[in-house]
Motif scaffolding. Sequence first.
Motif, PDB file in Angstrom:
ATOM      1  N   PHE A   1     -13.769 -55.380 -22.915  1.00 47.39           N
ATOM      2  CA  PHE A   1     -12.836 -54.562 -22.154  1.00 47.39           C
ATOM      3  C   PHE A   1     -13.667 -53.765 -21.150  1.00 47.39           C
ATOM      4  CE2 PHE A   1     -10.605 -55.077 -26.249  1.00 47.39           C
ATOM      5  CZ  PHE A   1      -9.455 -55.677 -25.771  1.00 47.39           C
TER       6      PHE A   1
ATOM      7  N   THR B   1     -20.681 -29.713 -18.187  1.00 47.81           N
ATOM      8  CA  THR B   1     -19.708 -28.658 -17.912  1.00 47.81           C
ATOM      9  C   THR B   1     -19.102 -28.811 -16.520  1.00 47.81           C
ATOM     10  OG1 THR B   1     -21.508 -27.233 -17.183  1.00 47.81           O
ATOM     11  CG2 THR B   1     -20.727 -26.943 -19.433  1.00 47.81           C
ATOM     12  N   VAL B   2     -19.821 -29.460 -15.614  1.00 50.79           N
ATOM     13  CA  VAL B   2     -19.247 -29.696 -14.285  1.00 50.79           C
ATOM     14  C   VAL B   2     -17.987 -30.543 -14.408  1.00 50.79           C
ATOM     15  CG1 VAL B   2     -19.625 -30.738 -12.026  1.00 50.79           C
ATOM     16  CG2 VAL B   2     -21.470 -29.470 -13.126  1.00 50.79           C
ATOM     17  N   LEU B   3     -18.053 -31.584 -15.221  1.00 57.07           N
ATOM     18  CA  LEU B   3     -16.871 -32.422 -15.413  1.00 57.07           C
ATOM     19  C   LEU B   3     -15.762 -31.663 -16.137  1.00 57.07           C
ATOM     20  CD1 LEU B   3     -18.482 -35.876 -16.297  1.00 57.07           C
ATOM     21  CD2 LEU B   3     -17.351 -35.206 -14.173  1.00 57.07           C
TER      22      LEU B   3
ATOM     23  N   ALA C   1     -14.434 -36.819 -20.217  1.00 59.15           N
ATOM     24  CA  ALA C   1     -15.761 -37.298 -19.842  1.00 59.15           C
ATOM     25  C   ALA C   1     -16.798 -36.200 -19.997  1.00 59.15           C
ATOM     26  CB  ALA C   1     -15.751 -37.815 -18.404  1.00 59.15           C
TER      27      ALA C   1
ATOM     28  N   LEU D   1      -8.483 -43.044  -9.581  1.00 59.25           N
ATOM     29  CA  LEU D   1      -7.276 -42.239  -9.798  1.00 59.25           C
ATOM     30  C   LEU D   1      -6.940 -41.410  -8.559  1.00 59.25           C
ATOM     31  CD1 LEU D   1      -7.605 -41.191 -13.549  1.00 59.25           C
ATOM     32  CD2 LEU D   1      -6.072 -42.879 -12.558  1.00 59.25           C
TER      33      LEU D   1
ATOM     34  N   ASN E   1     -24.071 -25.056 -15.334  1.00 63.91           N
ATOM     35  CA  ASN E   1     -23.221 -24.477 -16.374  1.00 63.91           C
ATOM     36  C   ASN E   1     -22.807 -23.052 -16.007  1.00 63.91           C
ATOM     37  OD1 ASN E   1     -21.964 -24.345 -18.890  1.00 63.91           O
ATOM     38  ND2 ASN E   1     -23.748 -23.314 -19.805  1.00 63.91           N
TER      39      ASN E   1
ATOM     40  N   VAL F   1      -7.587 -44.556 -18.074  1.00 63.98           N
ATOM     41  CA  VAL F   1      -6.947 -45.382 -17.040  1.00 63.98           C
ATOM     42  C   VAL F   1      -5.794 -46.180 -17.639  1.00 63.98           C
ATOM     43  CG1 VAL F   1      -7.279 -47.285 -15.418  1.00 63.98           C
ATOM     44  CG2 VAL F   1      -9.042 -45.540 -15.662  1.00 63.98           C
ATOM     45  N   LEU F   2      -6.031 -46.670 -18.846  1.00 64.90           N
ATOM     46  CA  LEU F   2      -5.009 -47.489 -19.484  1.00 64.90           C
ATOM     47  C   LEU F   2      -3.728 -46.732 -19.777  1.00 64.90           C
ATOM     48  CD1 LEU F   2      -4.603 -50.377 -20.637  1.00 64.90           C
ATOM     49  CD2 LEU F   2      -6.691 -49.870 -19.391  1.00 64.90           C
TER      50      LEU F   2
ATOM     51  N   THR G   1     -19.417 -44.919 -14.524  1.00 66.52           N
ATOM     52  CA  THR G   1     -17.996 -45.261 -14.662  1.00 66.52           C
ATOM     53  C   THR G   1     -17.110 -44.039 -14.513  1.00 66.52           C
ATOM     54  OG1 THR G   1     -18.231 -45.056 -17.048  1.00 66.52           O
ATOM     55  CG2 THR G   1     -18.353 -47.269 -16.125  1.00 66.52           C
ATOM     56  N   VAL G   2     -17.647 -42.853 -14.801  1.00 65.31           N
ATOM     57  CA  VAL G   2     -16.850 -41.643 -14.604  1.00 65.31           C
ATOM     58  C   VAL G   2     -16.471 -41.497 -13.139  1.00 65.31           C
ATOM     59  CG1 VAL G   2     -16.847 -39.128 -14.747  1.00 65.31           C
ATOM     60  CG2 VAL G   2     -17.859 -40.476 -16.596  1.00 65.31           C
TER      61      VAL G   2
ATOM     62  N   VAL H   1     -13.777 -44.062 -12.148  1.00 64.18           N
ATOM     63  CA  VAL H   1     -12.427 -43.658 -12.551  1.00 64.18           C
ATOM     64  C   VAL H   1     -11.947 -42.492 -11.689  1.00 64.18           C
ATOM     65  CG1 VAL H   1     -11.105 -42.596 -14.422  1.00 64.18           C
ATOM     66  CG2 VAL H   1     -12.580 -44.564 -14.867  1.00 64.18           C
TER      67      VAL H   1
ATOM     68  N   MET I   1     -20.526 -22.756 -12.898  1.00 65.52           N
ATOM     69  CA  MET I   1     -19.177 -23.259 -13.185  1.00 65.52           C
ATOM     70  C   MET I   1     -18.304 -22.163 -13.782  1.00 65.52           C
ATOM     71  SD  MET I   1     -18.659 -26.328 -12.297  1.00 65.52           S
ATOM     72  CE  MET I   1     -19.469 -25.639 -10.863  1.00 65.52           C
TER      73      MET I   1
ATOM     74  N   MET J   1     -13.253 -43.433 -20.549  1.00 70.24           N
ATOM     75  CA  MET J   1     -12.683 -43.620 -19.221  1.00 70.24           C
ATOM     76  C   MET J   1     -11.658 -44.746 -19.201  1.00 70.24           C
ATOM     77  SD  MET J   1     -13.728 -41.500 -16.995  1.00 70.24           S
ATOM     78  CE  MET J   1     -13.372 -40.458 -18.399  1.00 70.24           C
ATOM     79  N   LEU J   2     -11.994 -45.821 -19.872  1.00 68.07           N
ATOM     80  CA  LEU J   2     -11.081 -46.962 -19.906  1.00 68.07           C
ATOM     81  C   LEU J   2      -9.753 -46.560 -20.544  1.00 68.07           C
ATOM     82  CD1 LEU J   2     -10.533 -49.888 -19.366  1.00 68.07           C
ATOM     83  CD2 LEU J   2     -11.722 -50.497 -21.453  1.00 68.07           C
TER      84      LEU J   2
ATOM     85  N   PHE K   1     -10.764 -49.953 -29.128  1.00 68.58           N
ATOM     86  CA  PHE K   1      -9.930 -50.082 -27.952  1.00 68.58           C
ATOM     87  C   PHE K   1      -8.561 -50.642 -28.316  1.00 68.58           C
ATOM     88  CE2 PHE K   1      -8.249 -52.192 -24.251  1.00 68.58           C
ATOM     89  CZ  PHE K   1      -8.251 -51.129 -23.384  1.00 68.58           C
TER      90      PHE K   1
ATOM     91  N   ALA L   1     -21.875 -26.684  -7.598  1.00 69.76           N
ATOM     92  CA  ALA L   1     -22.520 -27.478  -8.644  1.00 69.76           C
ATOM     93  C   ALA L   1     -23.502 -28.469  -8.038  1.00 69.76           C
ATOM     94  CB  ALA L   1     -21.476 -28.210  -9.482  1.00 69.76           C
TER      95      ALA L   1
ATOM     96  N   MET M   1     -11.416 -36.497 -16.672  1.00 64.91           N
ATOM     97  CA  MET M   1     -12.655 -35.776 -16.375  1.00 64.91           C
ATOM     98  C   MET M   1     -12.988 -34.789 -17.494  1.00 64.91           C
ATOM     99  SD  MET M   1     -13.821 -37.076 -13.593  1.00 64.91           S
ATOM    100  CE  MET M   1     -13.107 -38.667 -14.036  1.00 64.91           C
TER     101      MET M   1
ATOM    102  N   MET N   1     -17.326 -27.503  -7.083  1.00 75.68           N
ATOM    103  CA  MET N   1     -18.101 -28.746  -7.011  1.00 75.68           C
ATOM    104  C   MET N   1     -19.215 -28.632  -5.971  1.00 75.68           C
ATOM    105  SD  MET N   1     -16.897 -30.720  -9.345  1.00 75.68           S
ATOM    106  CE  MET N   1     -16.489 -29.279 -10.350  1.00 75.68           C
TER     107      MET N   1
ATOM    108  N   ALA O   1     -18.904 -42.086 -22.457  1.00 77.76           N
ATOM    109  CA  ALA O   1     -18.005 -41.798 -21.345  1.00 77.76           C
ATOM    110  C   ALA O   1     -17.323 -43.061 -20.830  1.00 77.76           C
ATOM    111  CB  ALA O   1     -18.769 -41.102 -20.221  1.00 77.76           C
ATOM    112  N   ASN O   2     -18.072 -44.147 -20.781  1.00 75.33           N
ATOM    113  CA  ASN O   2     -17.530 -45.416 -20.317  1.00 75.33           C
ATOM    114  C   ASN O   2     -16.274 -45.788 -21.092  1.00 75.33           C
ATOM    115  OD1 ASN O   2     -17.542 -47.836 -18.877  1.00 75.33           O
ATOM    116  ND2 ASN O   2     -18.593 -48.906 -20.541  1.00 75.33           N
TER     117      ASN O   2
ATOM    118  N   LEU P   1      -6.072 -37.749 -14.082  1.00 75.87           N
ATOM    119  CA  LEU P   1      -7.460 -37.576 -13.662  1.00 75.87           C
ATOM    120  C   LEU P   1      -8.079 -36.349 -14.323  1.00 75.87           C
ATOM    121  CD1 LEU P   1      -9.882 -38.287 -11.900  1.00 75.87           C
ATOM    122  CD2 LEU P   1      -8.817 -37.031 -10.035  1.00 75.87           C
TER     123      LEU P   1
ATOM    124  N   VAL Q   1     -14.086 -51.293 -17.778  1.00 75.19           N
ATOM    125  CA  VAL Q   1     -13.364 -50.301 -16.997  1.00 75.19           C
ATOM    126  C   VAL Q   1     -13.425 -50.593 -15.502  1.00 75.19           C
ATOM    127  CG1 VAL Q   1     -15.288 -48.654 -16.849  1.00 75.19           C
ATOM    128  CG2 VAL Q   1     -12.977 -47.820 -16.716  1.00 75.19           C
TER     129      VAL Q   1
END
Lengths: 452, 452, 452
Positions: free
Chosen positions: A313, B250-252, B37, A258, C46, B53-54, A250-251, A254, C49, B49-50, B141, C37, B34, C34, B45-46, B30, A315
Amino acid sequence: YNLADDKAAGQSLDIFFLLICGYMVFLMQLGFAMLCAGLVRHKNANNIMLKNVLDAAVGSLCWYVLGYGFAYGTSDHRSNPFIGNHDFALTHTTQVNWAISHPEDDPGVDAGGYAGYFFQWAFAATAATIVSGAVAERCTFVGYLSYSIFMASWVYPVVVHACWSDIGWLSPWVGDGVKVENNDGGEGNVAAAWEDGAAILNTGAYDFAGSGVVHMTGGIAALVGAVMLGPRLGRFRDGKVSDTMSGSSTVLVVLGTLILWFGWYGFNPGSQLAISSKADAAIVARCAVTTTLSAGAGGVTALLFRFWRSGCFEVVYTCNGVLAGLVGVTAGCSLLEPWAAIICGVFAALTMYGFETALLMLQIDDPVGAFPVHGGAGMYALIFNGFFVKHDYVEEVYGYPPSSRRYGWFYGGHGQVMLSEIVELLFIVFWVGTNMFLLFGLLKITGKLRVS
Amino acid sequence: YNLADDKAAGQSLDIFFLLICGYMVFLMQLGFAMLCAGLVRHKNANNIMLKNVLDAAVGSLCWYVLGYGFAYGTSDHRSNPFIGNHDFALTHTTQVNWAISHPEDDPGVDAGGYAGYFFQWAFAATAATIVSGAVAERCTFVGYLSYSIFMASWVYPVVVHACWSDIGWLSPWVGDGVKVENNDGGEGNVAAAWEDGAAILNTGAYDFAGSGVVHMTGGIAALVGAVMLGPRLGRFRDGKVSDTMSGSSTVLVVLGTLILWFGWYGFNPGSQLAISSKADAAIVARCAVTTTLSAGAGGVTALLFRFWRSGCFEVVYTCNGVLAGLVGVTAGCSLLEPWAAIICGVFAALTMYGFETALLMLQIDDPVGAFPVHGGAGMYALIFNGFFVKHDYVEEVYGYPPSSRRYGWFYGGHGQVMLSEIVELLFIVFWVGTNMFLLFGLLKITGKLRVS
Amino acid sequence: YNLADDKAAGQSLDIFFLLICGYMVFLMQLGFAMLCAGLVRHKNANNIMLKNVLDAAVGSLCWYVLGYGFAYGTSDHRSNPFIGNHDFALTHTTQVNWAISHPEDDPGVDAGGYAGYFFQWAFAATAATIVSGAVAERCTFVGYLSYSIFMASWVYPVVVHACWSDIGWLSPWVGDGVKVENNDGGEGNVAAAWEDGAAILNTGAYDFAGSGVVHMTGGIAALVGAVMLGPRLGRFRDGKVSDTMSGSSTVLVVLGTLILWFGWYGFNPGSQLAISSKADAAIVARCAVTTTLSAGAGGVTALLFRFWRSGCFEVVYTCNGVLAGLVGVTAGCSLLEPWAAIICGVFAALTMYGFETALLMLQIDDPVGAFPVHGGAGMYALIFNGFFVKHDYVEEVYGYPPSSRRYGWFYGGHGQVMLSEIVELLFIVFWVGTNMFLLFGLLKITGKLRVS
């Protein structure tokens, strides 16, 4: 002090605007790639990634050699309302067309110079890449490559020519006095190609940024591809949908959504092609606002409707609702009031939901929902325009005075607007459907379409 | 040749500038998504994420219906220094306000037309989304949805009105001669709402791009949410911090941080709202430079300080240092010298570090450091302005001549600048703290706040 | 109506253009992060990054204190064709230099004010970060930090000064009449520093956006680093390449590649530094088109060539082909015809492939292909320019009239263009190679270079 220099500032502003918006539309390639990566199973992400990169790379060459010429190429002696037949490989495109904002100065043959060419390429690549998700996890690479070339070189350019070029048979610009004179070399040309003043139904189809031209074209191709490939193995068992095929991240969904939303601010406002006049700027700013509201309304609607149906809910549904809202407002972003954009987003999300449910019932496997989001909401967008395009805005964008009543039924406009939209819808279904049926059929017969 | 057309180029340039910067600020959604996340555990994370977006989707509707009216809506007869009470649902916003760069031409009632509305929406969505990380992994939520609506419709707009609108009680623009006349319909209005020339302490709080208005508002809300939710289960054991809750990627984190840094170039330079005059362009370019230097200094400081304390080079601390540097320079980006921006970043990172340590000591669980980064560095930013805003730049941005000594203590300015900043700081702590305490309290009492 | 105000619109447009392009170039930091990564093993993500974030943060400080002054700082009394020696820490940079588009108005000492400084910083950070992937998974953090400071403060600025500044010994701008007069304070200065009119070989090296200046500089540094570090443990066994070291995520590779492609639209078109005149706009739009075509051709070529060699369609090779196409066209994007850009991309990808194969044969371990992509395709780009830069475009960009025959061999130009390019190529190899050899050697001797 030099007046010519000075005017250049306004014209440079338009070039800059067109390029920046084109860059943002290009970034939508990344959005689609990440969305697909998040919605397919992890083991197939490698495969789908390659297809998404190829759409941009292959598309850049196809658009140069054939696509742009078929879409916008016209000359005095060979103009044709169905397809362009001139200016292949940029042979007749001037580097900068000063006619964009001041048409009286430079009656060139092309609509936007190199910047316009670039902007249109980004749209072509978008139309092509919509399909990748629908055929994910089972289409061969060669099959997809064939599709990608076919789409960018032939199928999409014909739709563009019909709906957006100055002599297209569905275009509201055709026979439109000043514009025709300046853009394709005089009335003689138009008369030869098409009756004077004869936009279809005397109106033409309003599809400002391409809910039909881009998204329906991609969406219908996605549907044909998904049907002809058949579902992934194990997707449907005993008439039921298997749960084991849900997306990997899901990441990434999203991330993709976005980025697409961001890119849409190039797609929709950018479709005005210019910002230097007061009217241009007003239209561009309005597009940004309507696009935002429809996206938001679509997301909220999908979230709540899905909650009502499933108790969760979710995503992914919310993201698809946002995208449906964006697709739904693309045709009318410059022509709708903000409140109408909210209504647009609400029903776009419901339309997407309906088509998604229908596909599952019909056991058609579209892993990312490309048809419900782009095809379904794209068709809806054209119909919505028939109801809600506003008089003042139609005048501002297309030049038809309110007295002509070429605006939405809701405001008391005449039904020719709706009828024109329906003609566009049917044309795209027919043209894209037939061509893609032939292509995917040929690939299937020769055993080059499906793996696993 | 038409002079009016020509002027339009400069005005279109401002609209374009405002929209592009708004798009970049939107992309910060965004970045936050991230970042969150990457900092929460993978299994959650799921959920987070929601929420991200919301914030954008719900925020787009709330801002349209209520938020923008509360923030900027004023009319001749009902103006109010505490809250706007007009122009809900864009009912009185013109599509393009030509007054932005040439106020003498068009004394409209709103500050930026549709483009300004859009830009401000992106800020509202940013303020709202700061909180999502702080309440991650344990907020329901429905609780979060309530918060998001409350923030975008009520809490944030009131802060904006006070600090940025032309009649806000903390605004440096109020009673400022020309500006007031052009923006809210004449001195009669201002006189009715507020004493003539009566910016608070005769100065007003300088918060150029919103270290207080946006980041502190989000950060204080994050703190209240984190406190009232209590820590995640197992976060603190026997008075010690558990190691098992570290983020998933850490990438995110880096993806989020660099997107935020990019978006900040819309946030800070964009807050000038125009670029077409020579002064505008100088201010915008200066903001880009100071923003960069503070971000870099913050990152380097956090890296080295953390190394000194722990013996490790840690990417998450470095990223939070970059973000603290960005938050720290947001209030003063147009008002600081480049060398001062470096100092600003250094101490912003240390402030962030201090608040982070304090939260752990107090066993308050803020999984992503939203309060230290946005609340802590946001408060620091206002104080820093009290010391370092430069005379020439105050004149350029706010119109106060250097002779008025309304600049930083460091340069020998008078203390009213500092005092005004402190008033803003206290107001935001009080207003946001109280409101969020009531909201989260109500949710807690009714059992709708926390899961697991 | 005020003519001066009006001119400001064109000049503000240039500032805006420069800033936006700079932001996009900054985003390339994210692309490189990225990409790295995705190409290193997950356990080392890690580490890599942190290095990528540091390049931007450390670079912002180094560029401010030393880099920009070494690159562009000149004064009447101390100008030097080898290195700048003035204007450190922005002490002599005006905030906005109105001379960009109207040089007759403001003969300032610097080339672009704060916006130009910012734009150049983004380039410096790009050059520095190219190396991170090549030394991934085995370079110490302290070693990398030393490298990053050295690159941004000293190695890269000297290359920039030589090739791009108005008095650089390799620059086509030097002794170029009007430009010199306006940008560094009169002919007296130039005469003192360098013979009048004496661009090298009376031509100067054409490296429009920096295939040599930026990419070769990064690529050569990457090669030296990779060689001196030696391969990762287990990378080569018994003369064979181990398969077990492949990257962790093709999704991240595509994310990085598409962000880099997007950022390149700031890098290449932005290098015109202005868009407000008709010629500027034409050049900028041309750059967008050539950049796209070369990227596409590079991607397709790498895909097909790799398929021919290995029987597989591989996404990583395709992405590196896209990047090689982008690097290959960077030097000539404003000087090549679209069809030449396609040829450029094809051979850029093959060059990259050749260098990649050579590195493996030589058992040099460059985990992300930084040298083949940036060094290899960068060298190729300079040579390609020697063949294909077109007369009209050379006139438009550098002001040399076609009668001077300073254009590509292919069009019958004289060989001095090619010779100048080769001098630049050799200078960069020598300068960067020597400096990096000394730095990495010193680190190696002191045991600070390698871990594991």
